[in-house]
Design a protein around this motif. Structure first.
Motif, PDB file in Angstrom:
ATOM      1  N   ILE A  50      -5.205   9.164  11.104  1.00 19.48           N
ATOM      2  CA  ILE A  50      -3.809   9.360  10.702  1.00 19.48           C
ATOM      3  C   ILE A  50      -3.750  10.606   9.820  1.00 19.48           C
ATOM      4  N   CYS A  51      -2.727  11.444  10.046  1.00 23.43           N
ATOM      5  CA  CYS A  51      -2.649  12.707   9.305  1.00 23.43           C
ATOM      6  C   CYS A  51      -1.238  13.273   9.387  1.00 23.43           C
ATOM      7  N   TRP A  52      -1.032  14.410   8.688  1.00 18.33           N
ATOM      8  CA  TRP A  52       0.239  15.115   8.776  1.00 18.33           C
ATOM      9  C   TRP A  52       0.308  15.879  10.103  1.00 18.33           C
ATOM     10  N   SER A  53       1.532  16.134  10.539  1.00 18.75           N
ATOM     11  CA  SER A  53       1.711  17.024  11.691  1.00 18.75           C
ATOM     12  C   SER A  53       1.440  18.457  11.243  1.00 18.75           C
ATOM     13  N   LEU A  54       1.389  19.380  12.207  1.00 16.40           N
ATOM     14  CA  LEU A  54       1.045  20.754  11.867  1.00 16.40           C
ATOM     15  C   LEU A  54       2.036  21.373  10.885  1.00 16.40           C
ATOM     16  N   ASN A  55       3.334  21.077  11.031  1.00 14.40           N
ATOM     17  CA  ASN A  55       4.334  21.651  10.130  1.00 14.40           C
ATOM     18  C   ASN A  55       4.520  20.825   8.863  1.00 14.40           C
ATOM     19  N   GLY A  56       3.886  19.645   8.787  1.00 13.71           N
ATOM     20  CA  GLY A  56       3.961  18.830   7.591  1.00 13.71           C
ATOM     21  C   GLY A  56       5.249  18.041   7.436  1.00 13.71           C
ATOM     22  N   LEU A  57       6.093  18.055   8.464  1.00 19.16           N
ATOM     23  CA  LEU A  57       7.365  17.328   8.374  1.00 19.16           C
ATOM     24  C   LEU A  57       7.236  15.869   8.854  1.00 19.16           C
ATOM     25  N   ASN A  58       6.202  15.586   9.578  1.00 22.57           N
ATOM     26  CA  ASN A  58       5.996  14.247  10.119  1.00 22.57           C
ATOM     27  C   ASN A  58       4.557  13.801   9.837  1.00 22.57           C
ATOM     28  N   PHE A  59       4.288  12.514  10.087  1.00 25.30           N
ATOM     29  CA  PHE A  59       2.886  12.071  10.079  1.00 25.30           C
ATOM     30  C   PHE A  59       2.576  11.457  11.439  1.00 25.30           C
ATOM     31  N   ARG A  60       1.303  11.508  11.812  1.00 24.81           N
ATOM     32  CA  ARG A  60       0.895  11.100  13.140  1.00 24.81           C
ATOM     33  C   ARG A  60      -0.245  10.081  13.078  1.00 24.81           C
ATOM     34  N   ILE A  61      -0.227   9.140  14.002  1.00 26.30           N
ATOM     35  CA  ILE A  61      -1.329   8.195  14.186  1.00 26.30           C
ATOM     36  C   ILE A  61      -2.047   8.628  15.458  1.00 26.30           C
ATOM     37  N   LEU A  62      -3.271   9.153  15.298  1.00 27.25           N
ATOM     38  CA  LEU A  62      -3.993   9.744  16.419  1.00 27.25           C
ATOM     39  C   LEU A  62      -4.789   8.702  17.210  1.00 27.25           C
ATOM     40  N   ASP A  63      -5.291   7.694  16.520  1.00 27.88           N
ATOM     41  CA  ASP A  63      -6.144   6.686  17.164  1.00 27.88           C
ATOM     42  C   ASP A  63      -5.583   5.295  16.821  1.00 27.88           C
ATOM     43  N   GLU A  64      -4.798   4.757  17.736  1.00 30.44           N
ATOM     44  CA  GLU A  64      -4.153   3.462  17.464  1.00 30.44           C
ATOM     45  C   GLU A  64      -5.178   2.340  17.286  1.00 30.44           C
ATOM     46  N   GLU A  65      -6.243   2.373  18.077  1.00 27.82           N
ATOM     47  CA  GLU A  65      -7.234   1.294  18.011  1.00 27.82           C
ATOM     48  C   GLU A  65      -7.929   1.267  16.661  1.00 27.82           C
ATOM     49  N   ARG A  66      -8.395   2.406  16.204  1.00 28.02           N
ATOM     50  CA  ARG A  66      -9.075   2.463  14.893  1.00 28.02           C
ATOM     51  C   ARG A  66      -8.094   2.212  13.760  1.00 28.02           C
ATOM     52  N   PHE A  67      -6.856   2.683  13.947  1.00 33.52           N
ATOM     53  CA  PHE A  67      -5.846   2.454  12.905  1.00 33.52           C
ATOM     54  C   PHE A  67      -5.570   0.950  12.752  1.00 33.52           C
ATOM     55  N   THR A  68      -5.475   0.263  13.885  1.00 31.29           N
ATOM     56  CA  THR A  68      -5.197  -1.173  13.840  1.00 31.29           C
ATOM     57  C   THR A  68      -6.397  -1.955  13.323  1.00 31.29           C
ATOM     58  N   LYS A  69      -7.595  -1.542  13.720  1.00 35.10           N
ATOM     59  CA  LYS A  69      -8.799  -2.302  13.388  1.00 35.10           C
ATOM     60  C   LYS A  69      -9.320  -2.019  11.982  1.00 35.10           C
ATOM     61  N   ASP A  70      -9.233  -0.763  11.526  1.00 32.75           N
ATOM     62  CA  ASP A  70      -9.872  -0.373  10.264  1.00 32.75           C
ATOM     63  C   ASP A  70      -8.879  -0.081   9.139  1.00 32.75           C
ATOM     64  N   ILE A  71      -7.795   0.654   9.460  1.00 38.76           N
ATOM     65  CA  ILE A  71      -6.911   1.142   8.403  1.00 38.76           C
ATOM     66  C   ILE A  71      -5.928   0.074   7.941  1.00 38.76           C
ATOM     67  N   LEU A  72      -5.254  -0.556   8.872  1.00 33.80           N
ATOM     68  CA  LEU A  72      -4.239  -1.554   8.493  1.00 33.80           C
ATOM     69  C   LEU A  72      -4.806  -2.688   7.637  1.00 33.80           C
ATOM     70  N   PRO A  73      -5.924  -3.317   8.019  1.00 34.43           N
ATOM     71  CA  PRO A  73      -6.440  -4.398   7.167  1.00 34.43           C
ATOM     72  C   PRO A  73      -6.822  -3.926   5.763  1.00 34.43           C
ATOM     73  N   LYS A  74      -7.261  -2.674   5.638  1.00 33.97           N
ATOM     74  CA  LYS A  74      -7.699  -2.157   4.336  1.00 33.97           C
ATOM     75  C   LYS A  74      -6.526  -1.855   3.409  1.00 33.97           C
ATOM     76  N   TYR A  75      -5.444  -1.316   3.969  1.00 37.12           N
ATOM     77  CA  TYR A  75      -4.320  -0.883   3.134  1.00 37.12           C
ATOM     78  C   TYR A  75      -3.148  -1.882   3.129  1.00 37.12           C
ATOM     79  N   PHE A  76      -2.964  -2.592   4.233  1.00 36.53           N
ATOM     80  CA  PHE A  76      -1.761  -3.425   4.345  1.00 36.53           C
ATOM     81  C   PHE A  76      -2.060  -4.904   4.628  1.00 36.53           C
ATOM     82  N   LYS A  77      -3.325  -5.289   4.600  1.00 35.73           N
ATOM     83  CA  LYS A  77      -3.739  -6.702   4.688  1.00 35.73           C
ATOM     84  C   LYS A  77      -3.370  -7.366   6.014  1.00 35.73           C
TER      85      LYS A  77
END
Length: 229
Positions: A28-55
């Motif tokens: 997950i990161c900013w877009s090139l212009n910094g106006l948006n944010f992007r989720i690049l890898d849905e599988e890793r985001f769901t498996k690793d990031i969400l449980p760590k930050y949002f339970k």
């Protein structure tokens, strides 16, 4: 990184820390212009990031929460056509969630139902009409209740009559059975009595009684007639 004030919602504060963290740029990161944010890898985001930050690990729940804070999904278009989902990253935009504009996070608020006061007002005439309709419904319900009670009483009376008729029928059946038994006993008795009164026929002449009448008749024929005077 500046410390967020208490006026910044917890969800938004966590989201900023996550997007602005270069250690998770592959997911997950900013877009090139910094106006948006992007989720690049849905599988890793769901498996690793969400449980760590949002339970939790529910991506749909995460997206719904973004929508509640006013984020909108960015649709990627190439040549006038929407790009296939498997070839695009999830990208979200909010006017107050932009790279380097951390002080604007206080302006992000959870959406509330915007119902106008005028829409919730009911005129007095409408109120009277509603009350009148309610009274009519109530009257119909009372009439229906009375009919139900009347039907219940009629059914109880009908049931009592059925029980009484059934009892009478059983009594009549018993009486009729006794009468039939009595008649049968009389018929059987008469048959036996009639059989006993009949004399059996005898073909043996030796057992015939003496013919007293014939003998007396013979004696009278040999007597002389009385003299005339």
């Amino acid at each position: 990184m500046m410390k967020h004030s208490n006026s910044v919602p917890g969800f938004i504060s966590k989201l900023w820390m996550l997007v602005d963290n270069q250690g998770t740029n592959e997911v997950i990161c900013w877009s090139l212009n910094g106006l948006n944010f992007r989720i690049l890898d849905e599988e890793r985001f769901t498996k690793d990031i969400l449980p760590k930050y949002f339970k939790h690990n529910n991506l749909s729940s995460f997206v719904r929460q973004l929508n509640m804070y006013g984020f909108r999904k960015v649709i990627s278009i190439e040549g006038g056509l929407v790009k296939p989902k498997q070839h695009t990253a999830l990208e979200f935009h909010h006017p107050h969630f932009q790279r380097g504009q951390e002080e604007q996070l206080e302006l992000i608020r959870r959406k509330v139902s915007s119902v106008r006061t005028e829409d919730t007002k009911i005129s007095q005439e409408d109120m009277y009409k509603i009350l009148e309709d309610v009274q009519q419904v109530k009257g119909k319900q009372e009439d229906m209740f009375q009919k139900i009670e009347s039907m219940k009483r009629d059914n109880e009376m009908l049931l009592k009559e059925i029980v009484s008729l059934r009892r009478k029928h059983n009594q009549q059946q018993k009486t009729l059975s006794k009468v039939i038994q009595f008649i049968l006993s009389l018929v059987q008795g008469n048959c036996v009595f009639g059989i006993q009164r009949k004399r059996p026929l005898t073909l043996d002449s030796s057992e015939a009684p003496p013919a007293k009448t014939r003998k007396a008749f013979v004696l009278r024929t040999h007597e002389s007639p009385a003299p005339l005077q």
